[in-house]
Scaffold this motif. Structure first.
Motif, short mmCIF file in Angstrom:
data_model
loop_
_atom_site.label_atom_id
_atom_site.label_comp_id
_atom_site.label_asym_id
_atom_site.label_seq_id
_atom_site.Cartn_x
_atom_site.Cartn_y
_atom_site.Cartn_z
N ILE A 115 0.61 -1.14 0.11
CA ILE A 115 -0.10 0.09 -0.14
C ILE A 115 0.81 1.40 0.08
O ILE A 115 0.60 2.30 -0.83
CB ILE A 115 -0.96 0.13 1.20
N PRO A 116 2.11 1.38 0.73
CA PRO A 116 2.84 2.58 0.78
C PRO A 116 3.18 2.73 -0.61
O PRO A 116 3.48 4.11 -1.13
CB PRO A 116 3.89 2.30 1.68
N SER A 117 3.69 1.67 -1.22
CA SER A 117 4.38 1.93 -2.86
C SER A 117 3.36 2.39 -3.71
O SER A 117 3.38 2.89 -4.50
CB SER A 117 4.75 0.58 -3.38
N LEU A 118 1.92 1.76 -3.75
CA LEU A 118 0.92 2.28 -4.64
C LEU A 118 0.66 3.74 -4.09
O LEU A 118 0.39 4.69 -5.04
CB LEU A 118 -0.30 1.55 -4.22
N SER A 119 0.60 4.19 -3.04
CA SER A 119 0.24 5.59 -2.35
C SER A 119 1.42 6.40 -3.08
O SER A 119 1.12 7.40 -3.65
CB SER A 119 0.38 5.73 -0.99
N GLY A 120 2.67 6.05 -2.94
CA GLY A 120 3.90 6.59 -3.42
C GLY A 120 3.44 7.04 -5.12
O GLY A 120 3.75 7.84 -5.54
N LEU A 121 3.11 5.97 -5.70
CA LEU A 121 2.83 5.94 -7.22
C LEU A 121 1.56 7.01 -7.53
O LEU A 121 1.88 7.60 -8.70
CB LEU A 121 2.45 4.52 -7.79
N MET B 209 9.04 9.53 3.32
CA MET B 209 9.59 9.48 4.39
C MET B 209 8.42 8.80 5.22
O MET B 209 8.86 7.99 6.04
CB MET B 209 10.20 10.65 5.33
N ARG B 210 7.46 9.45 5.56
CA ARG B 210 6.35 9.02 6.39
C ARG B 210 5.82 7.78 6.01
O ARG B 210 5.44 6.92 6.72
CB ARG B 210 5.06 10.06 6.39
N LEU B 211 5.72 7.64 4.72
CA LEU B 211 5.26 6.09 4.09
C LEU B 211 6.20 5.19 4.36
O LEU B 211 6.05 3.90 4.66
CB LEU B 211 5.01 6.30 2.54
N SER B 212 7.55 5.43 4.32
CA SER B 212 8.52 4.54 4.65
C SER B 212 8.70 4.03 6.15
O SER B 212 9.07 3.19 6.51
CB SER B 212 9.81 4.97 3.92
N PRO C 73 -1.14 5.47 5.64
CA PRO C 73 -0.96 5.73 4.05
C PRO C 73 -2.19 6.84 3.73
O PRO C 73 -2.10 7.77 3.04
CB PRO C 73 -0.79 4.68 3.23
N SER C 74 -3.39 6.59 4.36
CA SER C 74 -4.56 7.62 4.02
C SER C 74 -4.20 8.95 4.62
O SER C 74 -4.47 9.78 3.80
CB SER C 74 -5.66 7.01 4.82
N ALA C 75 -3.40 9.16 5.83
CA ALA C 75 -3.35 10.33 6.37
C ALA C 75 -2.25 11.08 5.63
O ALA C 75 -2.30 12.20 5.39
CB ALA C 75 -2.83 10.23 7.77
N VAL C 76 -1.40 10.29 5.14
CA VAL C 76 -0.06 10.72 4.17
C VAL C 76 -0.73 11.53 2.90
O VAL C 76 -0.35 12.46 2.44
CB VAL C 76 1.10 9.99 4.32
N SER D 1 -13.10 10.67 14.08
CA SER D 1 -13.66 9.63 13.18
C SER D 1 -14.50 10.39 12.08
O SER D 1 -15.38 11.36 12.17
CB SER D 1 -14.65 8.94 13.80
N GLY D 2 -14.43 10.10 10.70
CA GLY D 2 -15.11 10.66 9.67
C GLY D 2 -14.25 11.80 8.98
O GLY D 2 -14.50 12.21 7.87
N SER D 3 -13.10 12.28 9.70
CA SER D 3 -12.45 13.45 9.15
C SER D 3 -11.76 12.71 7.95
O SER D 3 -11.39 13.62 6.83
CB SER D 3 -11.44 14.17 9.95
N LEU D 4 -10.83 11.89 7.87
CA LEU D 4 -10.37 11.39 6.77
C LEU D 4 -11.25 10.87 5.66
O LEU D 4 -10.82 11.19 4.31
CB LEU D 4 -9.47 9.92 7.07
#
Length: 238
Positions: A87-93, A121-124, A129-132, A202-205
């Motif tokens: 998921i972090p890799s897909l988020s970076g892409l 950096m945060r993903l790593s 990932p959602s917050a980043v 809850s609900g903000s993201l």
């Protein structure tokens, strides 16, 4: 624009060119998004340059040329690669694809570059990932001039936690009773939480994701993003 000095860069995407070369789509600190031709980096097992020309690898690059497509001259790794998988890799892409779709070539955005690098950096470090991604999207939107006032409605009145609002793109929030039919509905407490980057609420993201998509989709011509589809499919499977 020639770059005689080495420039902090990331490869966003690469594609083959002729038999042994690559065209690299880059995101650079000093020149923004740009494309360069990397000659002779494919096909030779002795050539270790190809291994560096991957997403999420901090690079120092220089290039030469008079045409819009410059030729890569020097390259070296400036830091270790950000190790992103799943998921972090897909988020970076997804971030890479947004940059390619939303930024014009040779237009520097050093603030976005800093947010992009800190997001990798945060993903790593296994941060959510959602917050980043939401913070990256919000920073990108802000830098491009589509920022949102999270603490006041379009009349200048303070957003109140216990009221419901409707979101009007390119304008802002109005009380739900005043919003056009079909407007995105938002609870005041969620709006305040996004403004404060309080993802524990809850609900903000979920609201931030809907709002970012409402703003971004028209900017990319409502086109599907491959990375977004892969991300959604992977999350659905999980």
């Amino acid at each position: 624009m020639n770059s005689a000095e080495l420039v902090d860069s990331f490869v966003l995407h690469s594609r083959p060119f002729k038999e042994s070369s690559l065209i690299l789509d880059l995101f650079t600190l000093d020149y923004g998004r740009c494309s360069v031709l990397a000659r002779g980096v494919r096909g030779s097992k002795k050539n270790n340059k190809r291994a560096l020309l991957q997403p999420f690898q901090p690079l120092s690059l220089s290039w030469v040329g008079r045409s819009d497509l410059k030729t890569l001259k020097q390259m070296e790794a400036s830091k270790p690669s950000f190790a992103l998988v799943g998921i972090p890799s897909l988020s970076g892409l997804y971030m890479n694809e947004l940059i390619m779709k939303l930024l014009t070539q040779w237009d520097p955005h050093p603030d976005i570059f800093d947010v992009y690098q800190s997001s990798l950096m945060r993903l790593s470090t296994k941060e959510s990932p959602s917050a980043v991604l939401r913070e990256f999207e919000l920073g990108l939107i802000e830098e491009l001039g589509y920022g949102i006032d999270w603490f006041h409605d379009i009349h200048g009145d303070a957003i109140e936690a216990d009221l419901d609002y409707g979101f009007m793109p390119e304008q802002g929030f109005v009380l739900l009773s005043q919003a056009p039919q079909g407007s995105l509905k938002a609870e005041g407490r969620h709006i305040q939480a996004i403004g404060n980057r309080n993802w524990q609420q809850s609900g903000s993201l979920a609201l931030a994701r809907k709002m970012c998509r409402t703003i971004i989709d028209p900017l990319i011509g409502f086109k599907d993003l491959n990375s977004r589809k892969l991300l959604q499919q992977t999350l659905a499977i999980r």
